[in-house]
Design a protein around this motif. Sequence first.
Motif, PDB file in Angstrom:
ATOM      1  N   UNK A 268       0.163   0.317 -12.538  1.00 34.24           N
ATOM      2  CA  UNK A 268       0.414   0.268 -13.988  1.00 34.24           C
ATOM      3  C   UNK A 268      -0.384   1.341 -14.721  1.00 34.24           C
ATOM      4  N   UNK A 269      -1.588   1.622 -14.228  1.00 36.06           N
ATOM      5  CA  UNK A 269      -2.417   2.650 -14.875  1.00 36.06           C
ATOM      6  C   UNK A 269      -1.832   4.060 -14.693  1.00 36.06           C
ATOM      7  N   UNK A 270      -0.946   4.209 -13.702  1.00 35.96           N
ATOM      8  CA  UNK A 270      -0.307   5.498 -13.440  1.00 35.96           C
ATOM      9  C   UNK A 270       0.978   5.690 -14.240  1.00 35.96           C
ATOM     10  N   UNK A 271       1.422   4.651 -14.944  1.00 31.70           N
ATOM     11  CA  UNK A 271       2.767   4.648 -15.527  1.00 31.70           C
ATOM     12  C   UNK A 271       3.051   5.852 -16.422  1.00 31.70           C
ATOM     13  N   UNK A 272       2.121   6.198 -17.301  1.00 28.13           N
ATOM     14  CA  UNK A 272       2.360   7.327 -18.217  1.00 28.13           C
ATOM     15  C   UNK A 272       2.541   8.634 -17.454  1.00 28.13           C
ATOM     16  N   UNK A 273       1.658   8.874 -16.483  1.00 29.00           N
ATOM     17  CA  UNK A 273       1.751  10.106 -15.693  1.00 29.00           C
ATOM     18  C   UNK A 273       3.002  10.107 -14.824  1.00 29.00           C
ATOM     19  N   UNK A 274       3.420   8.938 -14.333  1.00 27.82           N
ATOM     20  CA  UNK A 274       4.639   8.860 -13.530  1.00 27.82           C
ATOM     21  C   UNK A 274       5.858   9.241 -14.370  1.00 27.82           C
ATOM     22  N   UNK A 275       5.868   8.765 -15.617  1.00 30.63           N
ATOM     23  CA  UNK A 275       6.988   9.101 -16.522  1.00 30.63           C
ATOM     24  C   UNK A 275       7.014  10.612 -16.781  1.00 30.63           C
ATOM     25  N   UNK A 276       5.828  11.174 -16.992  1.00 32.21           N
ATOM     26  CA  UNK A 276       5.740  12.620 -17.244  1.00 32.21           C
ATOM     27  C   UNK A 276       6.201  13.413 -16.026  1.00 32.21           C
ATOM     28  N   UNK A 277       5.754  12.951 -14.825  1.00 31.66           N
ATOM     29  CA  UNK A 277       6.126  13.652 -13.599  1.00 31.66           C
ATOM     30  C   UNK A 277       7.619  13.558 -13.356  1.00 31.66           C
TER      31      UNK A 277
ATOM     32  N   UNK B 151       0.836  -1.205   0.000  1.00 35.72           N
ATOM     33  CA  UNK B 151       0.000   0.000   0.000  1.00 35.72           C
ATOM     34  C   UNK B 151       0.870   1.254   0.000  1.00 35.72           C
ATOM     35  N   UNK B 152       1.968   1.218   0.721  1.00 33.11           N
ATOM     36  CA  UNK B 152       2.887   2.361   0.768  1.00 33.11           C
ATOM     37  C   UNK B 152       3.481   2.654  -0.612  1.00 33.11           C
ATOM     38  N   UNK B 153       3.755   1.583  -1.360  1.00 29.22           N
ATOM     39  CA  UNK B 153       4.267   1.761  -2.724  1.00 29.22           C
ATOM     40  C   UNK B 153       3.255   2.517  -3.571  1.00 29.22           C
ATOM     41  N   UNK B 154       2.001   2.120  -3.465  1.00 28.97           N
ATOM     42  CA  UNK B 154       0.936   2.784  -4.226  1.00 28.97           C
ATOM     43  C   UNK B 154       0.766   4.237  -3.795  1.00 28.97           C
ATOM     44  N   UNK B 155       0.634   4.462  -2.488  1.00 30.84           N
ATOM     45  CA  UNK B 155       0.394   5.830  -2.003  1.00 30.84           C
ATOM     46  C   UNK B 155       1.602   6.727  -2.256  1.00 30.84           C
ATOM     47  N   UNK B 156       2.798   6.152  -2.231  1.00 28.87           N
ATOM     48  CA  UNK B 156       4.001   6.931  -2.513  1.00 28.87           C
ATOM     49  C   UNK B 156       3.986   7.458  -3.940  1.00 28.87           C
ATOM     50  N   UNK B 157       3.604   6.598  -4.879  1.00 26.54           N
ATOM     51  CA  UNK B 157       3.521   7.020  -6.285  1.00 26.54           C
ATOM     52  C   UNK B 157       2.392   8.030  -6.480  1.00 26.54           C
ATOM     53  N   UNK B 158       1.289   7.809  -5.794  1.00 28.34           N
ATOM     54  CA  UNK B 158       0.151   8.737  -5.871  1.00 28.34           C
ATOM     55  C   UNK B 158       0.559  10.126  -5.361  1.00 28.34           C
ATOM     56  N   UNK B 159       1.246  10.159  -4.218  1.00 25.64           N
ATOM     57  CA  UNK B 159       1.688  11.441  -3.657  1.00 25.64           C
ATOM     58  C   UNK B 159       2.731  12.117  -4.546  1.00 25.64           C
ATOM     59  N   UNK B 160       3.538  11.318  -5.222  1.00 21.76           N
ATOM     60  CA  UNK B 160       4.530  11.868  -6.157  1.00 21.76           C
ATOM     61  C   UNK B 160       3.828  12.583  -7.313  1.00 21.76           C
ATOM     62  N   UNK B 161       2.776  11.973  -7.829  1.00 20.64           N
ATOM     63  CA  UNK B 161       1.999  12.609  -8.893  1.00 20.64           C
ATOM     64  C   UNK B 161       1.350  13.896  -8.390  1.00 20.64           C
TER      65      UNK B 161
END
Length: 221
Positions: A209-218, A157-167
């Motif tokens: 995985x659904x966040x991958x494009x936005x993560x790359x952009x961020x 869950x921390x992995x998910x929320x960490x990526x979410x907070x990064x976005x």
Amino acid sequence: VVQTQGIINSATEQYQSQAQHDVQSLDQNVSKSRSQGLQVQYFAQQLTQAKTLLSSAKYPKDFAAVSTQAHTTGQTLDLMRLTNGQLTTFKHTIDQMQSAHLDVTAMQMQYQDDQQKFAASKVLPDFQKLSTLLNAQYLQAVVSTNLALPYVTSAKLSDLTGKFQFLQSNGMDISTYQPMVNTDKTAASKVKNVQDYINFSKQVDTDIASMSDDLITAQAK
């Protein structure tokens, strides 16, 4: 004398009938175990021996000996199938834990040793010992899993929320991801067993995985 001989004949017939029944039951037991893919060569030999003894038996004690052998061998076969089921359950548990990315190295070694013990077992005490051992190992696996689940669930869950907070911190549109995160947080609180965790983990992986494009952009920003 005639009455005594009649009693002897009657007793002999009863013991003979019981012995025939026991040997027939053992024959069916061997066939059933063989059809389940178990190695029953030793027990087939015991069956052949019982049939030979039955064909040459004359007195009640002879038939009683046949019954005892057939009954004991049948009990051993029953326990063999039970123990084989325990082995299968233990292997399934290990596979589930491995799917959940839990450390199963020690349990895999235990399972391999159990397989060797199973293959070498022939008499009732052998299978009784192995059955007791497998039961203890399975319970240990369940306890270990239950102890580990809160930690691996939290990490996932921390992995998910960490990526979410990064976005979020990089000004990305998170409106699509907020409901996912909320749903996964709820799911995390409901993880009670390995299968729950596997389902939760797969969903989190899908959401990340659904966040991958936005993560790359961020990250590019």
